[in-house]
Design an enzyme around this catalytic site. Sequence first.
Site, PDB file in Angstrom:
ATOM      1  CG  ASP A  45     -40.756 -41.960  28.662  1.00  0.00           C
ATOM      2  OD1 ASP A  45     -40.102 -42.677  29.448  1.00  0.00           O
ATOM      3  OD2 ASP A  45     -41.848 -42.308  28.202  1.00  0.00           O
ATOM      4  CD1 TRP A  46     -34.350 -45.097  28.154  1.00  0.00           C
ATOM      5  CD2 TRP A  46     -34.621 -45.456  30.342  1.00  0.00           C
ATOM      6  NE1 TRP A  46     -33.298 -45.853  28.579  1.00  0.00           N
ATOM      7  CE2 TRP A  46     -33.430 -46.089  29.927  1.00  0.00           C
ATOM      8  CE3 TRP A  46     -34.992 -45.548  31.682  1.00  0.00           C
ATOM      9  CZ2 TRP A  46     -32.623 -46.813  30.806  1.00  0.00           C
ATOM     10  CZ3 TRP A  46     -34.188 -46.264  32.558  1.00  0.00           C
ATOM     11  CH2 TRP A  46     -33.012 -46.884  32.118  1.00  0.00           C
TER      12      TRP A  46
END
Length: 745
Positions: free
Chosen positions: A301-302
Amino acid sequence: MGDGGVGRRTFLAAMTGSGTAAGAVATDAAADGTTGTAAAGGREEEIRALVGRMTVAEKLGQLQQLSWTGATGPGGSQTAAAERAAKKGELGSVLNILGARHSNALQRIAVEESRLGIPLVFGLDVIHGFWTTFPIPLAQAASFDPETARVDGEVSAKEARSQGIHWTFSPMMDVTHEPRWGRIAESCGEDPYLTAAFAAAKTRGYQGTDLKAKDRVAACAKHFVAYGGAEGGRDYNTVDVSESRLRNLYLPPFKAALDAGCATVMASFNTLSGIPAHANSHTLTEILKEDWEFDGVVVSDWNGVGELLPHGFAADGADAGRIALHAGVDMEMVSTHLADHGEELLAAGRIKEERLDDAVARVLRLKYALGLFENPYVDESEAVPGPTPEARQAAREVAARSMVLLKNEGGVLPLAPGKAVAVVGPYADSRDLHGTWAGPGGEKFPPVTVLHGIRNVAGRGAKVTYGVGATKAADVVVVVVGEGAKLSGEAASRSDLGLPGDQEELIAAVAATGIPFVVVLLNGRPLTIGNWVESASAVLEAWHPGIEGGNAIADVLYGKVNPGGKLPASFPRNVGQIPVHYNHENTGRPYDPENPGNTFITGYLDVDRTPQYPFGYGLSYTTFELGEPRASVERIAVAELKRGERIEVEVSVRNTGEVAGDEVVQLYVHDPVASLVQPVRRLRGFERVTLGAGESTVVRFSLGAEDFGFWTNAVDGRFVVEPGRLDFFVGTSSRATASCTLHLE
């Protein structure tokens, strides 16, 4: 699970080009293994040869995803860095690039200027629409019809792929018992079985039967895993669960998505029993890649790899890259630790070349499956510029199908055409209907407001007024209240789930007029709707309904659509009750509604133990009657079930009212005596049926070993089906009382 329902044959037939069940072809194709990265299976020799030609820097580059213009948060925009890396052949993917022209320009750099010409894969958060915004996923789950999610995925994929997007970071399938958690809006609620059905359908909608098709995108099952268990409902927070709860509650939707062919998986932000998800080899490698044999890409994820440092799990960037890679992460989003330190890590023997090559092969496999080596560019002349009339109609139908009628006293709904209607409230003429993660269409194409929808559907000559002062001459008032899109979604947790601001005071003021009134709720989560519900004549839960929301709400208010949705998550009476959900386990002193005087039970002194509205609840403009459920056999051997034998539970359902309508028949299973304490009920079947006035049908559920057993706490994963009695409850909500039994021998 029942996969159809009488009304399914005509639902959104225009989108499928036929009058048959729209999901049938995609379902069969997925079962044949023609979607997901398996479609690249014939290219394995090419993939191995290409990996063999790559330098270490080029290999590490394939594992790097950078963000394009407009990105916010840690890392920010990486536009220039992406162009430089693409030219050197040291970049695998870019997210947040938008538009066919822009994506083609960057793709040309990678394909025509780098040494090996490996194409980039472009990703974007296409959660519930690209140009055409559909209702939020929680709303779609309320339809209890996975076809709604499939249609959303299909429309979204066509629009996104035409604009150069190959990969969406959806579906999200985080089961949660936490309405305080803002991302419940992006989920399908509190039940793993319902979530699994929608996860599979959304995957098929995005991917179809061929990822190379110019109207399909790769799906991403997220967030792996147990993100919905965040303590206190605070986003990104700690999760601590047993192995059995992990496998019984949180993992099933992911397995369903992968069985449907889902090409990629995203790791979650949370820790899991002390281990950050991006560093969890038990979930990412042992379960996902080894037990489930997943051959696709696991993307972070980011900045998820970078966040191993503030978690206190990695000493520095090099350590974070090493840990994440060997835990099972194949591609690093935004942070660049593996690309920055990979060569030194490999030289020092801190990462294994075999694991590096495996990750690179997974990325290349995705690109081959998407057809990017043969056709890396998108035809700019075919780019879909905005919502088509057909897409808008689909969004309108899905929105209406997703609404839940919570209350309707005195037959105030549906509204009669000749009634004088006053429309009031902060969201009466608001454009804040798209919901969280609305996509680029949320900014470019405004939705139909509730006021305009009512005027559209009521037609010319109807007396529809707007504003508080207008109530004086009205026969009925429509009060539109709720929470804005920014109050739900990522990083939007709330400790108070009531209506924000002075909206409850507005409802009280309308109630004081004595005029019948309908409350329309626009929200991204279950709310504590409090005492005001007692004064309302009717309450319609409309969620955040998307671009055609106003028209869809009016369709329901005026009876052009008979509401048939059900709640995918329980509505608590107050925040102090949370977590409150139907699939809880019993205690040694359980709540007993037959013995209200006993105070030495689990519960609270100041509030009823039950939710205000339970999972699976929803009303209609007609009424339905269910018969007694019957199982096809009374006894069956566990050994027979394990060999694949199945039983059927059937129940008759009849429309006892005067208009056609939908009912969702639901089947719940309870194992009263087990070696691991079981939930009081588990949803194991549902079917939404459409019946005309006086019509009836028989709903049949097919059940097997997977519906009767459970996962134990064994770390290596053990699914058991134990002898004993099973109770089946069949009805129209999780409070169903009609039952039958099965004895396992």
